[in-house]
Structures are given as structure tokens and as C-alpha cells.
Design a protein around this motif. Structure first.
Motif, PDB file in Angstrom:
ATOM      1  N   GLN A  69       0.826  -1.210   0.000  1.00 13.25           N
ATOM      2  CA  GLN A  69       0.000   0.000   0.000  1.00 13.25           C
ATOM      3  C   GLN A  69       0.861   1.260   0.000  1.00 13.25           C
ATOM      4  OE1 GLN A  69      -2.431  -0.615   3.461  1.00 13.25           O
ATOM      5  NE2 GLN A  69      -3.566  -2.297   2.529  1.00 13.25           N
ATOM      6  N   GLY A  70       2.185   1.085   0.003  1.00 10.13           N
ATOM      7  CA  GLY A  70       3.094   2.221  -0.081  1.00 10.13           C
ATOM      8  C   GLY A  70       3.485   2.836   1.243  1.00 10.13           C
ATOM      9  N   ASP A  71       3.115   2.224   2.351  1.00  6.62           N
ATOM     10  CA  ASP A  71       3.454   2.756   3.672  1.00  6.62           C
ATOM     11  C   ASP A  71       4.722   2.076   4.176  1.00  6.62           C
ATOM     12  OD1 ASP A  71       3.611   3.692   6.279  1.00  6.62           O
ATOM     13  OD2 ASP A  71       1.450   3.473   6.663  1.00  6.62           O
ATOM     14  N   LEU A  72       5.878   2.607   3.754  1.00  6.06           N
ATOM     15  CA  LEU A  72       7.162   1.985   4.087  1.00  6.06           C
ATOM     16  C   LEU A  72       7.444   2.002   5.583  1.00  6.06           C
ATOM     17  CD1 LEU A  72       9.364   3.453   1.206  1.00  6.06           C
ATOM     18  CD2 LEU A  72       8.183   1.247   1.301  1.00  6.06           C
ATOM     19  N   THR A  73       7.118   3.102   6.241  1.00  4.94           N
ATOM     20  CA  THR A  73       7.378   3.219   7.683  1.00  4.94           C
ATOM     21  C   THR A  73       6.617   2.151   8.451  1.00  4.94           C
ATOM     22  OG1 THR A  73       7.760   5.581   7.439  1.00  4.94           O
ATOM     23  CG2 THR A  73       7.277   4.779   9.657  1.00  4.94           C
ATOM     24  N   LYS A  74       5.342   2.006   8.140  1.00  7.26           N
ATOM     25  CA  LYS A  74       4.525   0.999   8.827  1.00  7.26           C
ATOM     26  C   LYS A  74       5.006  -0.408   8.489  1.00  7.26           C
ATOM     27  CE  LYS A  74      -0.270  -0.379   9.606  1.00  7.26           C
ATOM     28  NZ  LYS A  74      -1.669  -0.119   9.239  1.00  7.26           N
ATOM     29  N   ALA A  75       5.375  -0.636   7.239  1.00  4.81           N
ATOM     30  CA  ALA A  75       5.871  -1.954   6.828  1.00  4.81           C
ATOM     31  C   ALA A  75       7.110  -2.334   7.634  1.00  4.81           C
ATOM     32  CB  ALA A  75       6.184  -1.966   5.340  1.00  4.81           C
ATOM     33  N   ARG A 109      14.113   1.201  -0.090  1.00  2.00           N
ATOM     34  CA  ARG A 109      13.330   2.345  -0.551  1.00  2.00           C
ATOM     35  C   ARG A 109      13.299   3.462   0.490  1.00  2.00           C
ATOM     36  NH1 ARG A 109       7.754   0.641  -2.551  1.00  2.00           N
ATOM     37  NH2 ARG A 109       7.682   2.840  -3.111  1.00  2.00           N
ATOM     38  N   SER A 110      13.708   3.172   1.719  1.00  2.00           N
ATOM     39  CA  SER A 110      13.783   4.185   2.780  1.00  2.00           C
ATOM     40  C   SER A 110      15.214   4.669   2.974  1.00  2.00           C
ATOM     41  CB  SER A 110      13.258   3.605   4.100  1.00  2.00           C
ATOM     42  OG  SER A 110      11.926   3.206   3.974  1.00  2.00           O
ATOM     43  N   ASP A 111      16.085   4.340   2.033  1.00  2.00           N
ATOM     44  CA  ASP A 111      17.498   4.725   2.077  1.00  2.00           C
ATOM     45  C   ASP A 111      18.263   4.112   3.243  1.00  2.00           C
ATOM     46  OD1 ASP A 111      17.471   6.155  -0.311  1.00  2.00           O
ATOM     47  OD2 ASP A 111      16.705   7.948   0.699  1.00  2.00           O
ATOM     48  N   ALA A 112      17.789   3.013   3.773  1.00  2.00           N
ATOM     49  CA  ALA A 112      18.535   2.256   4.780  1.00  2.00           C
ATOM     50  C   ALA A 112      19.200   1.087   4.042  1.00  2.00           C
ATOM     51  CB  ALA A 112      17.598   1.770   5.881  1.00  2.00           C
ATOM     52  N   LEU A 113      20.067   1.456   3.100  1.00  2.21           N
ATOM     53  CA  LEU A 113      20.630   0.467   2.179  1.00  2.21           C
ATOM     54  C   LEU A 113      21.476  -0.602   2.870  1.00  2.21           C
ATOM     55  CD1 LEU A 113      21.503   2.922  -0.713  1.00  2.21           C
ATOM     56  CD2 LEU A 113      19.642   1.243  -0.663  1.00  2.21           C
ATOM     57  N   GLU A 114      22.258  -0.199   3.863  1.00  2.00           N
ATOM     58  CA  GLU A 114      23.090  -1.182   4.561  1.00  2.00           C
ATOM     59  C   GLU A 114      22.224  -2.198   5.294  1.00  2.00           C
ATOM     60  OE1 GLU A 114      23.622   2.150   4.817  1.00  2.00           O
ATOM     61  OE2 GLU A 114      25.496   2.329   3.709  1.00  2.00           O
ATOM     62  N   ALA A 146      19.429  -4.757  -6.144  1.00  2.00           N
ATOM     63  CA  ALA A 146      19.108  -3.336  -6.351  1.00  2.00           C
ATOM     64  C   ALA A 146      19.716  -2.474  -5.250  1.00  2.00           C
ATOM     65  CB  ALA A 146      17.598  -3.153  -6.410  1.00  2.00           C
ATOM     66  N   ALA A 147      19.671  -2.952  -4.008  1.00  2.00           N
ATOM     67  CA  ALA A 147      20.264  -2.195  -2.893  1.00  2.00           C
ATOM     68  C   ALA A 147      21.775  -2.067  -3.089  1.00  2.00           C
ATOM     69  CB  ALA A 147      19.942  -2.867  -1.552  1.00  2.00           C
ATOM     70  N   LEU A 148      22.417  -3.151  -3.509  1.00  5.54           N
ATOM     71  CA  LEU A 148      23.867  -3.110  -3.745  1.00  5.54           C
ATOM     72  C   LEU A 148      24.210  -2.148  -4.884  1.00  5.54           C
ATOM     73  CD1 LEU A 148      24.574  -6.903  -3.285  1.00  5.54           C
ATOM     74  CD2 LEU A 148      25.604  -5.063  -1.916  1.00  5.54           C
ATOM     75  N   VAL A 149      23.406  -2.157  -5.938  1.00  4.30           N
ATOM     76  CA  VAL A 149      23.629  -1.219  -7.045  1.00  4.30           C
ATOM     77  C   VAL A 149      23.516   0.216  -6.542  1.00  4.30           C
ATOM     78  CG1 VAL A 149      22.616  -0.345  -9.201  1.00  4.30           C
ATOM     79  CG2 VAL A 149      23.048  -2.805  -8.914  1.00  4.30           C
ATOM     80  N   ASN A 150      22.528   0.479  -5.695  1.00  2.00           N
ATOM     81  CA  ASN A 150      22.374   1.824  -5.133  1.00  2.00           C
ATOM     82  C   ASN A 150      23.536   2.214  -4.230  1.00  2.00           C
ATOM     83  OD1 ASN A 150      20.000   2.596  -6.422  1.00  2.00           O
ATOM     84  ND2 ASN A 150      18.738   1.532  -4.916  1.00  2.00           N
ATOM     85  N   LEU A 151      24.225   1.226  -3.688  1.00  2.00           N
ATOM     86  CA  LEU A 151      25.442   1.482  -2.906  1.00  2.00           C
ATOM     87  C   LEU A 151      26.685   1.529  -3.805  1.00  2.00           C
ATOM     88  CD1 LEU A 151      24.799  -0.803   0.204  1.00  2.00           C
ATOM     89  CD2 LEU A 151      25.053   1.695   0.220  1.00  2.00           C
ATOM     90  N   ARG A 152      26.453   1.461  -5.103  1.00  2.00           N
ATOM     91  CA  ARG A 152      27.511   1.482  -6.115  1.00  2.00           C
ATOM     92  C   ARG A 152      28.407   0.241  -6.072  1.00  2.00           C
ATOM     93  NH1 ARG A 152      25.971   5.444  -8.821  1.00  2.00           N
ATOM     94  NH2 ARG A 152      25.869   7.615  -8.242  1.00  2.00           N
ATOM     95  N   GLN A 153      27.864  -0.842  -5.572  1.00  2.00           N
ATOM     96  CA  GLN A 153      28.543  -2.136  -5.597  1.00  2.00           C
ATOM     97  C   GLN A 153      27.952  -2.904  -6.784  1.00  2.00           C
ATOM     98  OE1 GLN A 153      28.475  -4.017  -1.700  1.00  2.00           O
ATOM     99  NE2 GLN A 153      28.750  -2.032  -0.705  1.00  2.00           N
ATOM    100  N   PHE A 154      28.250  -2.364  -7.973  1.00  2.00           N
ATOM    101  CA  PHE A 154      27.587  -2.801  -9.192  1.00  2.00           C
ATOM    102  C   PHE A 154      27.797  -4.273  -9.519  1.00  2.00           C
ATOM    103  CE2 PHE A 154      27.772   1.804  -9.872  1.00  2.00           C
ATOM    104  CZ  PHE A 154      26.457   2.043 -10.242  1.00  2.00           C
ATOM    105  N   ASP A 155      29.022  -4.752  -9.463  1.00  2.00           N
ATOM    106  CA  ASP A 155      29.272  -6.128  -9.890  1.00  2.00           C
ATOM    107  C   ASP A 155      28.491  -7.134  -9.051  1.00  2.00           C
ATOM    108  OD1 ASP A 155      30.916  -5.201 -11.889  1.00  2.00           O
ATOM    109  OD2 ASP A 155      32.769  -5.525 -10.754  1.00  2.00           O
ATOM    110  N   GLU A 156      28.556  -6.989  -7.740  1.00  2.00           N
ATOM    111  CA  GLU A 156      27.830  -7.916  -6.875  1.00  2.00           C
ATOM    112  C   GLU A 156      26.317  -7.741  -7.030  1.00  2.00           C
ATOM    113  OE1 GLU A 156      27.388  -9.277  -2.197  1.00  2.00           O
ATOM    114  OE2 GLU A 156      28.719  -7.597  -2.687  1.00  2.00           O
ATOM    115  N   GLY A 157      25.869  -6.512  -7.097  1.00  2.00           N
ATOM    116  CA  GLY A 157      24.436  -6.257  -7.238  1.00  2.00           C
ATOM    117  C   GLY A 157      23.882  -6.821  -8.532  1.00  2.00           C
TER     118      GLY A 157
END
Length: 195
Positions: A69-75, A109-114, A146-157
Motif C-alpha cells: 500500500q506504499g506505507d514503508l514506515t509501517k511496513a 526504498r527508505s534509504d537504509a541500504l546497509e 538493487a540495494a547493492l547497485v544503489n550502494l555502487r557495488q555494481f558487480d555484486e548487485g
């Protein structure tokens, strides 16, 4: 001994009945089967923990609904509560992995990539070994990639995303998900090339 086996059998049946009373909702059949086996195992060996496991399942299911439903915080809040209920409990590794896999996309999607990467890696250790969870495993691989790509860890992602495309492509009835995974893979490859 006979009486304790009878009591254990009754407790397993009650736990299974409680699980069956929960609505499956949008839960994949493989995930549902794993949840049933976890509840049955806990009922047989940890009678006092059945209610916690069932509560964790309900919270995780509600967390998945909130995400869709798009509620990331609640999820995130609901999935973390679910993990908290089973944190130190033995014999619930697959359930823990399912909940962790549910957290990868909302964290990312909440920028908590690690945190997304940590949950994805932990979940895949369990998910990859169970054939009932191939769709969940593929989704987790995709989201981890996708999270790894966003962290610029392209090869592994990209490697995770490629594996996810192969896995999901083997499953019947998943043409839309396969298409989405392929499109995201191509976008990730293009992003790597731009650097």
C-alpha cells in the motif's frame, strides 16, 4: 510417555487450526507451506512459543500489506516487531528469513541500504536451500541486488539481479515479475556503464 505424545499431538493440531484461521492473503503458496511447517514444529517442541510465532506471522503479513500500500514506515515497523517476537527462538530460521526478506525492499526504498543488504544476505542463507521458496528467494535476490547497485557495488548487485532473473524465469506464471526483474537489471547495467 503416551499421554505427553497425545498432548503434543493436540497442541500441533490446535496450532495448525489457528494458522488455518489466518487468511493467507497475498502470501505465496510456498511461503504458506513453510509457515505451516514452522508452526507445527514449534507446537511439537516449544509449546509456549506457538502464540508468539502466530503473532509474528500476522505482523509480517500486515507488514507486507503495508508495503504494497506504499506505507514503508509501517511496513518496516511491523516486520521489525515480527522479528522481535521470534528473535531468540530456535527452529524458526526459515520464518526469520522470510521476514528478513520482506524487509529488504522497504529498507532500500527508505534509504537504509546497509540494513537492506544485511537482511537480504541473512535471508538468502536460508531461502536458497528450500525449493518451496524459489519465488521469495528470487525476489530477495533482486531486491538485494538493487540495494547493492544503489550502494555502487555494481558487480555484486548485478550478479544477484542476473541470478534472480534466471530463478524467476523458471517459475510458471511469473511473466510480469520476470519482465520487471529484466528491466531493472538492464537499468542497473546501464548505470554501471555510465560511470
Amino acid at each position: 510417555a503416551k499421554a505427553s505424545r497425545l498432548v503434543a499431538g493436540v497442541q500441533r493440531l490446535r496450532a495448525k487450526e489457528e494458522l488455518m484461521n489466518m487468511e493467507r492473503g497475498n502470501m505465496d503458496l510456498g511461503v504458506w507451506a513453510v509457515c505451516q511447517s514452522v508452526v507445527e514444529n514449534v507446537a511439537a517442541t516449544q509449546k509456549g512459543n506457538v502464540a508468539q510465532v502466530l503473532s509474528a506471522l500476522k505482523l509480517a503479513q500486515d507488514g507486507g500489506d503495508a508495503y504494497h500500500q506504499g506505507d514503508l514506515t509501517k511496513a518496516i515497523q511491523l516486520e521489525e516487531q515480527a522479528l522481535g517476537l521470534i528473535d531468540k527462538m530456535p527452529q524458526v530460521g526459515l520464518l526469520r528469513a522470510l521476514i528478513q526478506s520482506n524487509l529488504v525492499a522497504p529498507y532500500a526504498r527508505s534509504d537504509a541500504l546497509e540494513r537492506a543488504v544485511a537482511c537480504g544476505r541473512a535471508a538468502l542463507e536460508w531461502l536458497a536451500g528450500d525449493p518451496r521458496l524459489r519465488k521469495t528467494c528470487a525476489s530477495c535476490m533482486h531486491d538485494l541486488g538493487a540495494a547493492l547497485v544503489n550502494l555502487r557495488q555494481f558487480d555484486e548487485g548485478i550478479a544477484h539481479m542476473e541470478h534472480a532473473v534466471l530463478l524467476i524465469g523458471e517459475l510458471p506464471g511469473e511473466a510480469e515479475l520476470t519482465k520487471m526483474f529484466r528491466e531493472n537489471l538492464e537499468k542497473s547495467r546501464a548505470a554501471r556503464e555510465r560511470l
